[in-house]
Write a protein that holds these residues in place. Structure first.
Motif, short mmCIF file in Angstrom:
data_model
loop_
_atom_site.label_atom_id
_atom_site.label_comp_id
_atom_site.label_asym_id
_atom_site.label_seq_id
_atom_site.Cartn_x
_atom_site.Cartn_y
_atom_site.Cartn_z
N ARG A 106 0.87 -1.17 0.00
CA ARG A 106 0.00 0.00 0.00
C ARG A 106 0.91 1.23 0.00
NH1 ARG A 106 -4.53 1.21 4.66
NH2 ARG A 106 -5.53 3.01 3.64
N PHE A 107 0.65 2.15 -0.91
CA PHE A 107 1.42 3.39 -0.99
C PHE A 107 0.48 4.56 -0.75
CE2 PHE A 107 3.95 0.43 -3.47
CZ PHE A 107 5.23 0.68 -3.01
N ARG A 108 0.90 5.51 0.08
CA ARG A 108 0.15 6.75 0.32
C ARG A 108 0.94 7.85 -0.36
NH1 ARG A 108 -3.29 5.81 4.99
NH2 ARG A 108 -2.70 3.79 5.78
N PHE A 109 0.53 8.23 -1.55
CA PHE A 109 1.23 9.25 -2.32
C PHE A 109 0.73 10.64 -1.93
CE2 PHE A 109 1.68 5.68 -5.36
CZ PHE A 109 3.06 5.71 -5.50
N LEU A 110 1.68 11.57 -1.83
CA LEU A 110 1.38 12.98 -1.59
C LEU A 110 2.18 13.80 -2.59
CD1 LEU A 110 0.53 15.58 -0.03
CD2 LEU A 110 2.46 15.14 1.49
N ASN A 111 1.50 14.64 -3.36
CA ASN A 111 2.19 15.56 -4.25
C ASN A 111 2.64 16.75 -3.42
OD1 ASN A 111 3.11 17.42 -6.09
ND2 ASN A 111 1.36 17.24 -7.47
N GLY A 112 3.91 16.77 -3.05
CA GLY A 112 4.48 17.86 -2.26
C GLY A 112 5.20 18.88 -3.11
N SER A 113 4.95 18.87 -4.40
CA SER A 113 5.61 19.81 -5.32
C SER A 113 5.00 21.20 -5.22
CB SER A 113 5.49 19.32 -6.76
OG SER A 113 6.14 18.09 -6.92
N ASN A 114 5.78 22.18 -5.65
CA ASN A 114 5.34 23.57 -5.66
C ASN A 114 4.34 23.81 -6.78
OD1 ASN A 114 5.87 26.33 -7.07
ND2 ASN A 114 6.39 26.67 -4.93
N ALA A 115 4.60 23.26 -7.97
CA ALA A 115 3.73 23.54 -9.12
C ALA A 115 3.55 22.34 -10.04
CB ALA A 115 4.31 24.71 -9.94
N ARG A 116 4.28 21.26 -9.83
CA ARG A 116 4.22 20.12 -10.75
C ARG A 116 3.00 19.25 -10.48
NH1 ARG A 116 7.52 18.39 -14.31
NH2 ARG A 116 9.30 19.50 -13.43
N ILE A 117 2.35 18.86 -11.57
CA ILE A 117 1.28 17.87 -11.54
C ILE A 117 1.89 16.57 -12.04
CG2 ILE A 117 -0.98 17.26 -12.49
CD1 ILE A 117 -1.50 20.31 -12.71
N TRP A 118 1.60 15.49 -11.37
CA TRP A 118 2.19 14.19 -11.69
C TRP A 118 1.14 13.26 -12.28
CZ3 TRP A 118 7.35 13.22 -10.14
CH2 TRP A 118 7.90 14.15 -9.29
N GLU A 119 1.56 12.46 -13.27
CA GLU A 119 0.78 11.31 -13.69
C GLU A 119 1.72 10.12 -13.61
OE1 GLU A 119 -2.33 9.59 -16.96
OE2 GLU A 119 -1.13 11.33 -17.51
N LEU A 120 1.47 9.26 -12.66
CA LEU A 120 2.37 8.16 -12.35
C LEU A 120 1.90 6.88 -13.00
CD1 LEU A 120 2.72 8.86 -8.53
CD2 LEU A 120 4.24 9.64 -10.37
N ARG A 121 2.86 6.10 -13.48
CA ARG A 121 2.55 4.76 -13.96
C ARG A 121 3.75 3.86 -13.67
NH1 ARG A 121 3.10 5.20 -20.50
NH2 ARG A 121 5.37 5.30 -20.50
N MET A 122 3.49 2.59 -13.69
CA MET A 122 4.55 1.61 -13.49
C MET A 122 5.20 1.32 -14.85
SD MET A 122 4.21 1.33 -10.31
CE MET A 122 5.45 0.09 -10.01
N SER A 123 6.52 1.19 -14.88
CA SER A 123 7.24 1.02 -16.15
C SER A 123 6.89 -0.27 -16.86
CB SER A 123 8.75 1.10 -15.92
OG SER A 123 9.18 0.03 -15.08
N ASN A 124 6.42 -1.26 -16.14
CA ASN A 124 6.06 -2.53 -16.77
C ASN A 124 4.60 -2.57 -17.20
OD1 ASN A 124 5.01 -2.65 -14.19
ND2 ASN A 124 5.43 -4.82 -13.92
#
Length: 177
Positions: free
Chosen positions: A92-110
């Protein structure tokens, strides 16, 4: 954790620390105790940030750029280029976008799916399997990633191009996922 001082919040976010306070209700504790959700040590908080450094290693910040500051070094929990060894099981991962202005779209490389459990302050009624996870500024997401049949090396990738602090390139409806 940061204050919201007038015209200095961006600088405080850029220079400050970030962290989690994880809260559990009785339903969630029951799901963990019955092995439906991974518990400690398989419940991992992840703060995503991007940073830019001066040649002496100090953080670079332009206080005159009011469009939001983007970094060229991605850091997770304060560490650039981190490595995390996993067992062949669900995490289980609890992700937090702590960036100043970046929006993230995360995916697994596989290409394996990310199983969404909830976002920000609530859990979904049902888990949602998706190919990627979109995280706006200060957004949080609660997900499960299954490494049971994963290859020996998997990368967490940000696939959303963004060249300035005003937002991602293109529109969210025309992006590749």
């Amino acid at each position: 954790y940061h204050d919201h001082g007038m015209d200095i919040t961006d600088h405080n976010v850029w220079m400050g620390l970030a962290g989690f306070f994880l809260a559990f209700d009785d339903l969630e504790v029951d799901l963990i105790n019955s092995n439906v959700l991974p518990g400690d040590p398989y419940d991992i908080p992840v703060v995503l940030m991007d940073r830019r450094f001066n040649s002496d290693g100090t953080l670079f910040f332009d206080p005159l750029d009011h469009n939001g500051t983007l970094g060229d070094v991605m850091v997770i929990n304060g560490k650039a280029q981190p490595f995390f060894k996993v067992e062949r099981r669900k995490y289980r991962f609890r992700f937090l976008n702590g960036s100043n202005a970046r929006i993230w779209e995360l995916r697994m490389s596989n290409g394996q799916p990310i199983i969404g459990l909830g976002k920000d302050t609530w859990l979904y009624p049902n888990a949602i399997e998706r190919p990627s996870l979109l995280l706006g500024i200060a957004n949080r997401a609660d997900v499960v990633i299954d490494f049971t049949d994963a290859p020996d090396e998997v990368f967490l990738e940000n696939i959303l191009p963004q060249e300035d602090g005003r937002g991602p390139n293109g529109t969210l409806s025309d992006r590749d996922t």
